[in-house]
Design a protein around this motif. Structure first.
Motif, PDB file in Angstrom:
ATOM      1  N   UNK A  11     -16.416 -64.275  42.306  1.00 27.30           N
ATOM      2  CA  UNK A  11     -14.952 -64.374  42.260  1.00 27.30           C
ATOM      3  C   UNK A  11     -14.321 -62.999  42.044  1.00 27.30           C
ATOM      4  N   UNK A  12     -14.899 -62.197  41.155  1.00 26.60           N
ATOM      5  CA  UNK A  12     -14.340 -60.858  40.915  1.00 26.60           C
ATOM      6  C   UNK A  12     -14.448 -59.997  42.173  1.00 26.60           C
ATOM      7  N   UNK A  13     -15.583 -60.080  42.833  1.00 27.55           N
ATOM      8  CA  UNK A  13     -15.755 -59.260  44.043  1.00 27.55           C
ATOM      9  C   UNK A  13     -14.742 -59.669  45.107  1.00 27.55           C
ATOM     10  N   UNK A  14     -14.571 -60.985  45.247  1.00 26.90           N
ATOM     11  CA  UNK A  14     -13.629 -61.459  46.262  1.00 26.90           C
ATOM     12  C   UNK A  14     -12.215 -61.046  45.908  1.00 26.90           C
ATOM     13  N   UNK A  15     -11.893 -61.137  44.622  1.00 28.43           N
ATOM     14  CA  UNK A  15     -10.539 -60.763  44.188  1.00 28.43           C
ATOM     15  C   UNK A  15     -10.299 -59.272  44.444  1.00 28.43           C
ATOM     16  N   UNK A  16     -11.281 -58.453  44.109  1.00 24.57           N
ATOM     17  CA  UNK A  16     -11.131 -57.003  44.305  1.00 24.57           C
ATOM     18  C   UNK A  16     -10.967 -56.653  45.780  1.00 24.57           C
ATOM     19  N   UNK A  17     -11.600 -57.453  46.633  1.00 29.08           N
ATOM     20  CA  UNK A  17     -11.560 -57.131  48.066  1.00 29.08           C
ATOM     21  C   UNK A  17     -10.180 -57.352  48.657  1.00 29.08           C
ATOM     22  N   UNK A  18      -9.279 -57.987  47.895  1.00 25.54           N
ATOM     23  CA  UNK A  18      -7.910 -58.149  48.403  1.00 25.54           C
ATOM     24  C   UNK A  18      -7.150 -56.824  48.374  1.00 25.54           C
ATOM     25  N   UNK A  19      -7.651 -55.870  47.610  1.00 27.69           N
ATOM     26  CA  UNK A  19      -7.035 -54.542  47.591  1.00 27.69           C
ATOM     27  C   UNK A  19      -7.658 -53.720  48.715  1.00 27.69           C
ATOM     28  N   UNK A  20      -6.842 -53.165  49.602  1.00 25.88           N
ATOM     29  CA  UNK A  20      -7.411 -52.411  50.723  1.00 25.88           C
ATOM     30  C   UNK A  20      -8.166 -51.179  50.241  1.00 25.88           C
ATOM     31  N   UNK A  21      -9.139 -50.720  51.023  1.00 25.77           N
ATOM     32  CA  UNK A  21      -9.957 -49.587  50.585  1.00 25.77           C
ATOM     33  C   UNK A  21      -9.197 -48.257  50.567  1.00 25.77           C
ATOM     34  N   UNK A  22      -8.037 -48.218  51.217  1.00 28.97           N
ATOM     35  CA  UNK A  22      -7.255 -46.976  51.197  1.00 28.97           C
ATOM     36  C   UNK A  22      -6.202 -47.085  50.082  1.00 28.97           C
ATOM     37  N   UNK A  23      -6.279 -46.149  49.145  1.00 34.49           N
ATOM     38  CA  UNK A  23      -5.288 -46.151  48.056  1.00 34.49           C
ATOM     39  C   UNK A  23      -3.949 -45.642  48.579  1.00 34.49           C
TER      40      UNK A  23
ATOM     41  N   UNK B   2     -15.902 -45.493  45.844  1.00 34.88           N
ATOM     42  CA  UNK B   2     -15.977 -45.345  47.280  1.00 34.88           C
ATOM     43  C   UNK B   2     -15.771 -43.900  47.676  1.00 34.88           C
ATOM     44  N   UNK B  50      -8.346 -56.523  39.207  1.00 37.12           N
ATOM     45  CA  UNK B  50      -9.181 -57.637  38.731  1.00 37.12           C
ATOM     46  C   UNK B  50      -8.785 -58.005  37.301  1.00 37.12           C
ATOM     47  N   UNK B 127     -13.420 -70.150  44.007  1.00 39.86           N
ATOM     48  CA  UNK B 127     -13.223 -68.833  43.394  1.00 39.86           C
ATOM     49  C   UNK B 127     -11.831 -68.744  42.765  1.00 39.86           C
TER      50      UNK B 127
END
Lengths: 402, 188
Positions: A11-23, B2, B50, B127
Motif C-alpha cells: 500500500x505504501x509503495x502504491x501510494x508513493x507511486x502517485x507522486x510523479x518521479x520528476x519533482x 532516484x 506517504x 490498498x
C-alpha cells in the motif's frame, strides 16, 4: 513477514507511486518564493503575513503581560469570570495563528498570533509568544467576541522530550485608542500543563470558564496515557478522564453542559459533561450516532461515510445537531440531528484541490450559519443557506478562533 | 533515492521563469543544493506524501527542507551527512504539520486516486482500505510504520530519526500493527 505487513508495504509503495518521479522546480530565492502564490510553500506562507504585519506596525499592539511567563503567580486576572454568551451574529474579531519565518537551524515552523477584524481582515494586535515560549499551538474563543485562550509552546527538544507549554488568557479591547491596551495576555494558573505532557485541541466553553483539552504523553514514551481534561478556570478545579489515543475535544454546547469529542478507533462522536463521574472517558460519556450515505463526486467512486471520510464533528450550541466537515476529494459540511443521527442537510459541497479539508471555525446557535476555513487554511468564508461568501483572509494563517 | 542526469543538476528553476530553466550561475551553494534536489527531491516528496497524504503539503515541506539547507550551506560542517540531514528535516516538518493539524482537530486527509481499470485489477480497493486505516493512526504510529515498511529502515535508524529508544520503536510498532489490524477487521 505476515500478511498485514506485506499489505502495508504494498500500500505504501502504491501510494508513493502517485507522486510523479520528476519533482517540481526548486525555489531558492526567498523573495520570489514569497511572490509566487500559486502553490504557497510552508516558507512562502510566512513571508506574506510578515510583510503584512510590518505594514500594519502602526496598529500592532504591545502586549501587556500580567506576570512573567513560566512563573506561576496569583493574579486577579487569572481567575476567569463568566462572560456573556451570544451566538446571534458572527464575531467581529478573531484570533489567527500565523506561521513565523524559520530561524537559525530550526526545521519546525513556529506560529505567532494576530487579532483581526472579521469584516476587513485588519490586524488589531500582534501577539508574539511570551518568553520563554516560541510558538503558539492552539487557540480557542469564548462566545463574547472578546475572550480567547492561547496555548504557548517552548522550544522543541532535540531528544524528543515534550516541550514546555502553557495556556494564556487573552482579552481584547479593539476600541482602545492606545495600541498597548488592545490586547492583554494573562498566564492561566488554573490550567497548568505538567512537564512531559503534550496538550492539544484546547476548546474554551462559551462563557469562558471551562477549558477542555487532550493530553498525550506518547512523546517520547511509547505507552500512551492519553486523557481528556476539563479545567474550571473560575475555581481552579480539574476533571480528567483517561481516553483512547487521539481523542479530540471539539466544541461545547452554549450552556457548557456538554463537551463534544471525536474519538479515535471505531469512529465516534461522544458527549461528556464536566460533572460526569469516574476517571475513564468511555463510561463517563455517551456516544452520538451519526451516519450518512456515501459521499459522491463525479468521476470518483463513492466514499463510505466513516471516520476516514470526515474530520471534525462539532455539536451545535443549541445541542440539537452534530455538524461534520467531511473530506475526501471534495469538501462537504453535513449536519445531523443529534436525536436520531439522521442527516438533515449537506450544507456545502466545495470543490477543493490539494488539501481537501476544512475546519468549522464558528457556528450560530443551530448550526445553520457557519464560518469555515478551506483547503489547508488558504481561505475562509461564511456558509449560509448553501451560499459561501469568502471573508478577508491572510496567507500563512494556520488556524483561527472566532 | 532516484538518480538523475548530472547535466540537469546544475539547473535551478526559479519562479517566474515559466517552463524554462536557467542556471544559477556563480552560486556554488545553489548548484550543489540544486543537484541534491534533482537527485533526491522526488523521493523525499514521496516519503512526505506517504506520511501526510497531502501532495501539496509534501511538496512544501521538501521545498522548505532544501531552502533551509541552502541557507545553511556555508555553515555545514559535515557535508557527508547532508542526505541524512534532509531526511530528518523532512520528517521533522511532517511531524510539525501533523501536530498543527492535530491542534486544529484535523486528521490527515486521504486523497482518493481516480479509479482506473488497472487499479481495479490490481486490487487498489484493498490498498485504499489499508491506507485509510493507517491515516486513522496517531502520528507517531504512522511515522513508525512508514519508516519501517516504506523505507525499510532498521529499528536503530527509526529510533534515531524519531528520537526515541529502540525499545520504544518496537513497542510503538507492535501497538500500531495491533491497532491497524483491529481497524481493518472492524471495517471489513
Amino acid at each position: 513477514m505476515n500478511q498485514l505487513e506485506e499489505r502495508l508495504r504494498t500500500a505504501f509503495q502504491e501510494k508513493a507511486s502517485r507522486i510523479p518521479p520528476e519533482a517540481p522546480p526548486l525555489r531558492l530565492d526567498p523573495l520570489r518564493r514569497a511572490a509566487d502564490g500559486s502553490k504557497a510553500s510552508v516558507t512562502r506562507r510566512w513571508l506574506a503575513p510578515v510583510a503584512a504585519a510590518a505594514a500594519v506596525a502602526a496598529v500592532a499592539a504591545a502586549v501587556t503581560m500580567a506576570g512573567a511567563a513560566g512563573h506561576p503567580m496569583q493574579s486577579a486576572d487569572s481567575v476567569v469570570r463568566p462572560v456573556p454568551v451570544s451566538f446571534a451574529t458572527i464575531p467581529s474579531y478573531y484570533v489567527a495563528l500565523v506561521r513565523l519565518p524559520l530561524s537559525g537551524n530550526a526545521t519546525e515552523v513556529d506560529m505567532t498570533a494576530q487579532v483581526r477584524a472579521t469584516g476587513t481582515g485588519a490586524v488589531i494586535a500582534t501577539l508574539p509568544p511570551p518568553r520563554p515560549y516560541v510558538s503558539y499551538e492552539g487557540v480557542s474563543a469564548a462566545a463574547d467576541d472578546r475572550t480567547f485562550v492561547l496555548e504557548a509552546r517552548g522550544r522543541l527538544h532535540r531528544d524528543g522530550a515534550a516541550p514546555t507549554e502553557r495556556f494564556y488568557l487573552l482579552r481584547i479591547n479593539p476600541a482602545a485608542s492606545l495600541a498597548s491596551q488592545r490586547a492583554k495576555l494573562t498566564p492561566l494558573q488554573a490550567a497548568l500543563i505538567p512537564p512531559s505532557v503534550v496538550v492539544s485541541d484546547p476548546v474554551l466553553s462559551p462563557n469562558g470558564t471551562l477549558l477542555a483539552f487532550s493530553t498525550d504523553v506518547i512523546w517520547p514514551a511509547a505507552d500512551s496515557a492519553d486523557a481528556v481534561v476539563i479545567d474550571n478556570l473560575s475555581t481552579g478545579t480539574r476533571r480528567q478522564w483517561s481516553a483512547p489515543t487521539f481523542t479530540q475535544p471539539t466544541s461545547w454546547t452554549a450552556n457548557g453542559r456538554y463537551l463534544a469529542l471525536n474519538v479515535f478507533g471505531p469512529p465516534q462522536v461522544r458527549l461528556v459533561s464536566p460533572d460526569a463521574p469516574g476517571d475513564r472517558l468511555i463510561p463517563a460519556s455517551r456516544a452520538v450516532t451519526v451516519d450518512g450515505p456515501p459521499l459522491r463526486a463525479p468521476g470518483h467512486k463513492p466514499v463510505p461515510f466513516d471516520k476516514s471520510s470526515w474530520d471534525t464533528a462539532s455539536i451545535t450550541p443549541d445541542g440539537r445537531s452534530i455538524v461534520i466537515a467531511a473530506r475526501a476529494y471534495a469538501g462537504y459540511v453535513v449536519r445531523f440531528t443529534r436525536a436520531t443521527g439522521e442527516e438533515v442537510g449537506t450544507l456545502t459541497k466545495l470543490t477543493a484541490s490539494g488539501g481537501n479539508w476544512q475546519q468549522v471555525l464558528w457556528m450560530n446557535e443551530t448550526g445553520t450559519t457557519l464560518v469555515i476555513s478551506e483547503n489547508s487554511g488558504s481561505g475562509a468564508g461564511i456558509l449560509k443557506n448553501g451560499h459561501y461568501s469568502p471573508i478577508p483572509w491572510a496567507e500563512g494563517t494556520v488556524t483561527a478562533a472566532f | 533515492m532516484e538518480g538523475n542526469d548530472a547535466g540537469e543538476a546544475a539547473l535551478i528553476r526559479l519562479p517566474g521563469a515559466g517552463a524554462g530553466a536557467r542556471p544559477a550561475a556563480g552560486n556554488p551553494a545553489a548548484d550543489a543544493v540544486g543537484a541534491l534536489y534533482q537527485e533526491s527531491g522526488a523521493s523525499l516528496i514521496r516519503l512526505a506524501y506517504v506520511i501526510l497524504s497531502d501532495r501539496q503539503a509534501a511538496e512544501d515541506v521538501v521545498q522548505d527542507a532544501f531552502f533551509s539547507l541552502y541557507r545553511r550551506w556555508d555553515q555545514l560542517a559535515d557535508r557527508d551527512r547532508i542526505r541524512q540531514y534532509l531526511r530528518t528535516s523532512v520528517l521533522n516538518a511532517c511531524r510539525s504539520v501533523l501536530r498543527h493539524r492535530k491542534a486544529r482537530s484535523q486528521h490527515v486527509l486521504y486523497e482518493l486516486p481516480a479509479p482506473s481499470v488497472e487499479a481495479a485489477v490490481l486490487g487498489s480497493e484493498e490498498r485504499d482500505d489499508v491506507i485509510r486505516a493507517v491515516d486513522q493512526l496517531p502520528a507517531r504510529m504512522r511515522e513508525a510504520l512508514v519508516l519501517r515498511y516504506y523505507l525499510d529502515l532498521p529499528d536503530e535508524e527509526i529510533a534515531r530519526l524519531m528520537r526515541v529508544r529502540n525499545g520504544t520503536v518496537r513497542s510503538t510498532m507492535h501497538r500500531a500493527l495491533a491497532t491497524l489490524s483491529r481497524i481493518l477487521r472492524e471495517g471489513s
